[in-house]
Design a protein around this motif. Structure first.
Motif: not given
Length: 245
Positions: A16, A18, A50, A52-53
């Motif tokens: 992603c 990030h 991560c 974020e994901c």
């Protein structure tokens, strides 16, 4: 190469994109901290998730693995993406003298790092192992080029049915194919066959791989050396062909 401590770095998620902070462990001395050995071999110290994901993977960053006992003491410096064949040693004169008395190697991936550790802990010379792998792959290509791996990674030395064997993990296009089991006697043959190579010094923290062996061959240091193969050879492999020329 230096030994400056850094505890935070940035990592970008390959899924992603990030960017987040990553706690890194730039130096491990398994003689002083043996618990870190397994974390290095398993890749745990390079693992990140991560925020974020949720993707989990390995983050490669400059890393020093040092063992002052196995193989008489060795140091492996991993620098992902490094284009140099050798790197210098920073620090004061005392540190440089101490390190120059150790076997030092440069690698660029976690898999290369693990293989070097396995080789040295088995008491083997990685230069001889690289020649062993090169000759083994050459013979397999001559036998059946369509059914061979393109990479061998040292795994272990073990006695099987009273005979000492060397085990390699075989890969083709990064896909794992299985385990290749070869007689330890072939390693000893390579030690003798490639004798002129071992006189060639490895400067500072150098990269010893297939290219290192090829460079030595092309430089003529093995002009009088003969390739070797095992007793099962039919006489028409590349090793035997080279002997006949």
């Amino acid at each position: 190469m230096n030994f400056e401590e850094e505890i935070e770095d940035a990592v970008i998620c390959p899924v992603c994109n990030h960017e987040q902070e990553l706690h890194v462990i730039p130096t491990v001395n398994v003689t002083l901290d043996p618990d870190m050995k397994e974390k290095g071999l398993s890749g745990e110290i390079f693992l990140f998730t991560c925020e974020e994901c949720g993707f989990s993977g390995f983050a490669g960053y400059p890393f020093i693995y040092e063992d002052k006992e196995a193989y008489g003491g060795f140091l492996i410096y991993m620098e992902p993406g490094c284009e140099d064949r050798e790197v210098g040693v920073d620090g004061d004169i005392a540190d440089q003298v101490l390190l120059q008395n150790m076997t030092m190697r440069l690698v660029t991936t976690i898999n290369e790092l693990k293989e070097k550790i396995f080789i040295f802990e088995a008491g083997l010379d990685d230069r001889v192992v690289e020649l062993f792998k090169m000759l083994s792959l050459s013979k397999m290509k001559a036998d059946d080029a369509a059914q061979i791996p393109d990479e061998l990674r040292f795994s272990k030395v073990e006695t099987v049915d009273g005979e000492e064997k060397i085990f390699f993990a075989a890969f083709s296009n990064e896909q794992y194919l299985g385990v290749l089991e070869l007689p330890y006697a072939l390693y000893q043959s390579c030690l003798i066959t490639g004798e002129p190579i071992w006189d060639y010094p490895v400067h500072e923290c150098g990269m010893v791989d297939q290219q290192w062996i090829l460079d030595r061959l092309q430089s003529g240091v093995t002009e009088n050396a003969e390739p070797v193969c095992d007793d099962s050879c039919t006489g028409d492999c590349s090793c035997c062909s080279a002997k006949k020329e």
